[in-house]
Scaffold this motif. Structure first.
Motif, PDB file in Angstrom:
ATOM      1  N   PRO A 125       0.779  -1.181  -0.009  1.00  0.00           N
ATOM      2  CA  PRO A 125       0.084   0.133  -0.022  1.00  0.00           C
ATOM      3  C   PRO A 125       0.891   1.290  -0.084  1.00  0.00           C
ATOM      4  N   VAL A 126       0.389   2.272  -0.601  1.00  0.00           N
ATOM      5  CA  VAL A 126       1.091   3.531  -0.408  1.00  0.00           C
ATOM      6  C   VAL A 126       1.065   4.054   0.879  1.00  0.00           C
ATOM      7  N   GLY A 127       2.276   4.731   1.229  1.00  0.00           N
ATOM      8  CA  GLY A 127       2.415   5.050   2.441  1.00  0.00           C
ATOM      9  C   GLY A 127       3.853   5.620   2.901  1.00  0.00           C
ATOM     10  N   LYS A 128       4.473   5.552   3.949  1.00  0.00           N
ATOM     11  CA  LYS A 128       5.538   6.265   4.357  1.00  0.00           C
ATOM     12  C   LYS A 128       6.760   5.291   3.543  1.00  0.00           C
ATOM     13  N   ASP A 129       6.617   4.179   3.313  1.00  0.00           N
ATOM     14  CA  ASP A 129       7.611   3.076   2.893  1.00  0.00           C
ATOM     15  C   ASP A 129       7.520   3.250   1.367  1.00  0.00           C
ATOM     16  N   MET A 130       6.217   3.310   0.787  1.00  0.00           N
ATOM     17  CA  MET A 130       5.983   3.409  -0.558  1.00  0.00           C
ATOM     18  C   MET A 130       5.265   4.829  -1.025  1.00  0.00           C
ATOM     19  N   PRO A 131       6.013   5.571  -1.558  1.00  0.00           N
ATOM     20  CA  PRO A 131       5.205   6.954  -1.938  1.00  0.00           C
ATOM     21  C   PRO A 131       4.507   6.490  -3.133  1.00  0.00           C
ATOM     22  N   SER A 132       3.475   7.167  -3.602  1.00  0.00           N
ATOM     23  CA  SER A 132       2.567   6.974  -4.579  1.00  0.00           C
ATOM     24  C   SER A 132       3.356   6.812  -5.979  1.00  0.00           C
ATOM     25  N   VAL A 133       4.418   7.988  -6.065  1.00  0.00           N
ATOM     26  CA  VAL A 133       5.147   7.748  -7.296  1.00  0.00           C
ATOM     27  C   VAL A 133       5.757   6.568  -7.613  1.00  0.00           C
ATOM     28  N   GLU A 134       6.541   6.203  -6.445  1.00  0.00           N
ATOM     29  CA  GLU A 134       7.256   4.982  -6.367  1.00  0.00           C
ATOM     30  C   GLU A 134       6.281   3.532  -6.757  1.00  0.00           C
ATOM     31  N   LYS A 135       5.394   3.720  -6.187  1.00  0.00           N
ATOM     32  CA  LYS A 135       4.282   2.582  -6.366  1.00  0.00           C
ATOM     33  C   LYS A 135       3.957   2.720  -7.877  1.00  0.00           C
TER      34      LYS A 135
END
Length: 372
Positions: A125-135
């Motif tokens: 899920p998008v969050g602290k460890d996975m930004p939306s752009v990185e996702k």
């Protein structure tokens, strides 16, 4: 035939050739990377078993394994008509079935032992460890991995390598293609879904080498050994058409050159100095590229993204339209063109994601310092 039509077909012919040889060359680079990682994983598996699952000293450089694999391939590349050895394809099938079954079995055991971990419909899920752009970029790269799995050119080569002259090849190709693609789909889906069910959002890229599993260590070792054996033969099956193309072109270009044409009889084996030097140089160059870009998922994703559309979608659709004499602008013609264009967009997006993944990996990578 009008000149424009001839020119159009000539461009198609060249484009198809570039795409096909591109995926064959790319596959050998990917196979070199994968085999080295699997060889290193055998050493790491034994180290983890002895010193504990989180021991940092178990990491190892891949360069020695890359060179080891390349040395074996140089020897195998000198075997004449290697691609016609039916035993190679039979052995590859057995090895593929074995390591896929090991992965499936270990996943089922993991699920039974630990239960179902946290998962989500779209992965991490998008969050602290996975930004939306990185996702977004990671998703694009993953699409490239799927495209590599479903690129039909490699499957076609494997099928043609096992066909005999009787019954006629054109009578069994449809059945063989259906069985081959169906079997691949079954194992890909089972491994993917069970692997994600076993590890959730922490699923490694390859759970036999990414150490989703540690025990039983001997089974992990055996699974990785099967991968290496499979890739040793698959490398040669895939690159033989390119070897043949270069050698035929050289013979036509310089028909009087003794260095290119002359062969020496060594026992029962015909040895060509030109073939020995150029094939060895090719394996060496592929190994060098593998050392510079030892990024398994991103590299396979890039290969898949750049070859999926032309070889699996565009040319088959164009050939079908031509053979079936489908009229321009009719409903069938329109939806097939829309399908082709949609897959082109998907391939471009996947290529962008894979290139970005390679660029990010290179930022923290030390040249010739690939570590497993």
């Amino acid at each position: 035939m009008p000149p424009q039509r001839t020119s159009h077909r000539g461009l198609h012919y060249k484009f198809c050739g570039v795409a096909q040889y591109g995926i064959l060359i790319g596959a050998t680079i990917g196979y070199t990377i994968t085999a080295a990682i699997s060889m290193a994983a055998i050493k790491r598996s034994n180290c983890f078993h002895t010193k504990g699952h989180h021991n940092g000293s178990c990491h190892t450089l891949n360069n020695s394994y890359l060179i080891m694999f390349a040395t074996i391939e140089i020897v195998l590349s000198q075997i004449p008509n290697f691609h016609k050895l039916t035993l190679v394809s039979i052995l590859a099938t057995i090895m593929s079935f074995t390591y896929a079954t090991i992965g499936i079995g270990l996943s089922i055991a993991k699920i039974a032992e630990s239960g179902h971990p946290r998962t989500s419909l779209t992965g991490i899920p998008v969050g602290k460890d996975m930004p939306s752009v990185e996702k977004m970029w990671t998703t694009f790269s993953a699409i490239g991995d799927i495209a590599f799995a479903y690129s039909f050119c490699p499957v076609l080569l494997e099928i043609q390598d096992t066909l005999r002259s009787s019954p006629p090849e054109n009578k069994v190709m449809k059945t063989a293609s259906t069985v081959g693609v169906s079997a691949s789909t079954f194992f890909y889906m089972i491994c993917g879904t069970l692997g994600y069910a076993a590890f959730g959002n922490n699923a490694p890229g390859n759970y036999l080498t990414g150490f989703g599993f540690y025990e039983p260590f001997w089974l992990i070792d055996f699974g990785n050994l099967c991968i290496v054996i499979h890739l040793l033969g698959a490398y040669q099956v895939f690159i033989q058409p390119f070897f043949a193309f270069v050698e035929c072109w050289s013979n036509e270009k310089w028909p009087e050159n003794k260095f290119i044409r002359k062969e020496y009889l060594v026992g029962k084996l015909r040895v060509s100095i030109f073939r020995l030097i150029w094939r060895s140089a090719y394996v060496g160059l592929v190994t060098l590229v593998a050392m510079i870009f030892p990024f398994f998922n991103s590299f396979l994703g890039l290969i898949g993204a750049t070859t999926f559309w032309p070889l699996t979608v565009y040319f088959p659709i164009e050939m079908y339209i031509s053979k079936a004499k489908i009229k321009r602008n009719c409903w069938t013609w329109v939806w097939m063109k829309v399908l082709s264009f949609t897959c082109l967009i998907v391939s471009l997006v996947a290529a962008a994601g894979s290139i970005r993944g390679l660029a990010v990996s290179l930022e923290s990578f030390k040249l010739f310092h690939s570590v497993s």
